[in-house]
Enzyme design. Structure first.
Site, PDB file in Angstrom:
ATOM      1  CG  ASP A 246      -2.510   1.080   1.070  1.00 39.78           C
ATOM      2  OD1 ASP A 246      -2.930   1.531   0.658  1.00 39.78           O
ATOM      3  OD2 ASP A 246      -1.606   2.678   1.914  1.00 39.78           O
ATOM      4  CG  ASN A 254      -5.005  11.466  -5.096  1.00 41.43           C
ATOM      5  OD1 ASN A 254      -3.855  11.580  -6.316  1.00 41.43           O
ATOM      6  ND2 ASN A 254      -5.177  10.292  -5.522  1.00 41.43           N
ATOM      7  CG  HIS A 259      -7.405  12.785  -8.561  1.00 38.14           C
ATOM      8  ND1 HIS A 259      -7.391  12.034  -7.913  1.00 38.14           N
ATOM      9  CD2 HIS A 259      -7.914  13.929  -8.232  1.00 38.14           C
ATOM     10  CE1 HIS A 259      -8.193  12.078  -6.441  1.00 38.14           C
ATOM     11  NE2 HIS A 259      -8.760  13.365  -6.462  1.00 38.14           N
ATOM     12  CG  ASP A 263      -3.845   8.811 -11.840  1.00 36.58           C
ATOM     13  OD1 ASP A 263      -4.854   8.401 -11.598  1.00 36.58           O
ATOM     14  OD2 ASP A 263      -5.183   9.413 -13.241  1.00 36.58           O
ATOM     15  CD  GLU A 289      -4.669   4.396  -1.635  1.00 36.98           C
ATOM     16  OE1 GLU A 289      -4.782   4.465  -0.185  1.00 36.98           O
ATOM     17  OE2 GLU A 289      -5.594   4.168  -2.421  1.00 36.98           O
TER      18      GLU A 289
END
Length: 386
Positions: A246, A254, A259, A263, A289
């Site tokens: 994780d 973010n 965002h 990405d 994630e």
């Protein structure tokens, strides 16, 4: 402009160009219902671009991809325009260069129809040059967009090489047939259409198994692959480990950078996972994630080493954003088959608990679930004293 000014117009050339573009349009329309997978996809349109480059003056090779790329954009799948423009430019430049080389080697390209060896060898060499230039231009663009990716990934793999050979053969064969008689294109069209539909169908099947953002297996496909590996491990008695990874504080990335940067972080982490794991390790994106990795044949020590190596490598990774670099860390939970569980659900649960423990301890670490020692065997009650 120089090529256009130096090219002598001939109706035969114009008719040949129109016939080849018409065949390309038929291929596109025949596969339109299948659609086209997002990202970098492959087709067999070189079967029509190569004959243009070999048989016609070089200026035609510049315009051929423009015609078919516009048709792809309008009829198959609309994508960002700059990608179509770049694809057209790359194919056009590669085709024009190959055409100039072939016309320099062979004064009259239509002698291909005579079947003599030297012109055919020159055509093959020009086709190879076209393929290499096109691959190089696309690879440079892909590597520029993602500098962390390995050149081997953006150049080609075994399947890409095989497909390039098929395209080369088709292009040369279609060139010879087209030079003999334009009517022979009617015979060449059905097998090319069938091959293209089969190729797109295979790519769409692969896309259905793949996470669109990272290129890793999606959750459903990863679970199917993992179940298969677990059944194999049970049958053979091999060890097997599972990691849940994780990204720490991903929401902060973010919130702070947007965002799109988030990405990019996901793509970078996925690329690092692919680069650090073995070909037969099963890696996927589990959602958000979170990533999952199955390590066939790994014991607990090896699984811990792999997880630590991934943690260190990702902590050293930097994503360039404007005038700064974004860095992230990961937490990981590790579970071992037959120790922490015997099926996929048990392993995921154990690894998830270990991941939760890693986060509780401050993140940026690897944890393994504690194994409860087996209860001591119960002793029989002492016999009553007489």
């Amino acid at each position: 402009m120089v090529l256009s000014a130096s090219t002598v117009f001939a109706w035969r050339d114009a008719l040949t160009f129109a016939a080849l573009m018409g065949c390309g349009a038929v291929c596109i329309e025949a596969s339109r219902r299948l659609g086209m997978p997002a990202g970098v996809s492959r087709d067999l349109l070189s079967a029509w671009w190569l004959p243009v480059a070999l048989l016609l003056p070089p200026v035609y090779a510049l315009f051929a991809p423009i015609v078919l790329q516009i048709l792809l954009q309008v009829r198959v799948r609309a994508t960002v325009v700059y990608r179509r423009v770049f694809s057209s430019a790359a194919i056009g430049l590669a085709g024009c260069t190959a055409s100039m080389v072939f016309h320099w080697l062979v004064a009259d390209p239509w002698v291909l129809t005579q079947g003599s060896g030297p012109p055919i060898l020159c055509a093959v060499a020009a086709a190879v040059l076209f393929s290499l230039l096109n691959i190089a231009l696309i690879a440079i663009a892909a590597h520029t967009a993602n500098p962390d990716s390995a050149w081997r990934e953006v150049l080609w793999d075994r399947e890409s090489v095989l497909l390039d050979v098929v395209e080369l053969c088709l292009g040369v064969i279609v060139s010879i047939g087209c030079g003999l008689n334009l009517g022979l294109l009617i015979l060449a069209l059905p097998p090319v259409v069938l091959l293209q539909r089969s190729l797109l169908h295979a790519q769409l099947q692969a896309a259905a198994r793949t996470d669109a953002k990272t290129g890793l297996l999606n959750a459903a496909a990863w679970q199917r692959e993992a179940d298969t590996e677990i059944v194999r491990a049970r049958r053979t008695g091999d060890t097997l480990a599972l990691l849940i990874i994780d990204i720490d504080h991903f929401k902060r990335v973010n919130d702070a950078h947007g965002h799109l940067v988030g990405d990019q972080v996901l793509v970078g982490v996925a690329a690092m996972l692919r680069g650090q794991l073995r070909d037969y390790d099963v890696v996927g994106r589990f959602g958000g994630e979170e990533f999952v990795v199955l390590l066939p044949g790994a014991d607990i020590d090896e699984a811990r080493r792999v997880a630590e190596r991934l943690r260190v490598r990702i902590s050293h990774m930097a994503i360039p954003v404007d005038d700064t670099l974004v860095r992230v860390t990961i937490s990981a939970g590790v579970a071992l088959m037959s120790v922490h569980g015997d099926d996929l659900i048990d392993l995921l649960t154990a690894a998830d608990l270990a991941l939760y423990r890693a986060k509780e301890l401050g993140r940026d670490r690897v944890c393994i679930p504690a194994v409860q020692p087996p209860p001591p065997p119960s002793l029989p009650d002492d016999p009553p004293t007489p």
